[in-house]
Scaffold this active site. Structure first.
Site, PDB file in Angstrom:
ATOM      1  N   GLY A   1      -4.620   1.496   8.027  1.00  0.00           N
ATOM      2  CA  GLY A   1      -5.625   0.752   8.783  1.00  0.00           C
ATOM      3  C   GLY A   1      -5.326  -0.726   8.810  1.00  0.00           C
TER       4      GLY A   1
ATOM      5  N   ASP B   1       0.825  -1.202   0.000  1.00  0.00           N
ATOM      6  CA  ASP B   1       0.000   0.000   0.000  1.00  0.00           C
ATOM      7  C   ASP B   1       0.861   1.255   0.000  1.00  0.00           C
ATOM      8  OD1 ASP B   1      -1.825   2.023   0.316  1.00  0.00           O
ATOM      9  OD2 ASP B   1      -2.937   1.063   1.939  1.00  0.00           O
TER      10      ASP B   1
ATOM     11  N   ILE C   1      -0.629   9.076   8.655  1.00  0.00           N
ATOM     12  CA  ILE C   1      -1.263   8.123   9.564  1.00  0.00           C
ATOM     13  C   ILE C   1      -0.826   6.699   9.231  1.00  0.00           C
ATOM     14  CG2 ILE C   1      -3.256   9.605   9.947  1.00  0.00           C
ATOM     15  CD1 ILE C   1      -4.827   7.829   7.978  1.00  0.00           C
TER      16      ILE C   1
END
Length: 286
Positions: free
Chosen positions: A213, A190, A210
């Site tokens: 997830g 990713d 961030i």
């Protein structure tokens, strides 16, 4: 029936071919934080194959989430800026091998149109198979496209999420993430700049990049692995989690866990910011 609903519901992509080896297996394990203590033999088994005393390399169950990175049912033509991950549910049919040539069969399971200005939830699954055609894992993902609802899909109700016990947790553990963890995890597939480019993150509304997830998802697998599974990757039958808020690299993730027979319920939070990052988690061991 809505043409857009039929278009999404009909998406499928069969026989996608992928391959991985021990390098990818170890990189994923390191990417979710295993091996932080280079003297911890139980964690080393996932990131080092052993030399003087050879030992079989173990595969983290949720490596399945990146084993066929890029696979999917096809182009959904969504407003990607408004798309967020909703949930992951992986069923493990057998332990993943350390190296393999695999195929991925992907299809859309269901489409939940919330209405105009409310978005749409698209649930799709990918079945990973080995060279013999045997199932290795079934991955079910839900994505919430906030800018694509209101096209007239059928009025359907999503299944209720796993319910967390009302009693106090049976265990609580802290897992520290590294400040550079997203830069490592992105090498598993990713490359979204939201997780690596400070300028891009700020434009997206975050003060800094961030954590992925799916890295947090892997961390929750690690939490169950080190507690109730005693580092036995073959014990995992299912691992489910809903995403509720991002983690910033360097933060400590606190997991609350509840054990009821073979079912481990869990939630995760970042206490320093008072936010819950994973809800309605469930692992089935067997």
């Amino acid at each position: 029936m809505s043409a857009r609903y039929e278009e999404l519901k009909g998406l499928n992509n069969l026989g996608q071919k992928y391959a991985y080896a021990d390098r990818e297996v170890m990189l994923y394990a390191y990417g979710i934080g295993l091996g932080a203590d280079p003297m911890d033999e139980k964690e080393l088994a996932f990131v080092n194959e052993g030399t003087l005393t050879p030992r079989p390399l173990k595969v983290v169950p949720t490596f399945a989430s990146v084993a066929a990175w890029g696979s999917g049912p096809g182009e959904m033509n969504l407003n990607r800026v408004m798309v967020v991950d909703g949930e992951r549910d992986i069923t493990f049919h057998q332990p993943l091998p350390v190296a393999a040539h695999i195929t991925a069969d992907s299809s859309v399971v269901e489409v939940y149109d919330k209405g105009k200005d409310k978005g749409v939830v698209i649930v799709h699954q990918t079945v990973l198979k080995n060279e013999k055609g045997e199932k290795l894992a079934t991955l079910v993902a839900s994505r919430f496209a906030r800018g694509d609802g209101g096209f007239g899909g059928p009025s359907l109700t999503q299944p209720d999420p796993h319910k967390i016990p009302s009693r106090a947790p049976d265990k609580t553990i802290d897992i520290t993430t590294r400040p550079d963890q997203a830069l490592v995890y992105r090498l598993c597939g990713d490359r979204n700049p939201l997780h690596s480019d400070p300028e891009f993150a700020k434009k997206a509304g975050f003060p800094r990049p961030i954590l992925h997830g799916m890295c947090t998802y892997g961390i929750t697998c690690r939490g169950v692995l080190q507690t109730y599974a005693d580092y036995d990757a073959s014990a995992f039958r299912q691992h489910v989690a809903r995403f509720s808020s991002p983690v910033y690299p360097g933060e400590t993730v606190t997991m609350d866990l509840w054990k009821d027979g073979s079912v481990i319920s869990f939630e995760a939070k970042v206490k320093s910011r008072g936010v819950t990052v994973i809800k309605n988690g469930k692992t089935v061991l067997g």
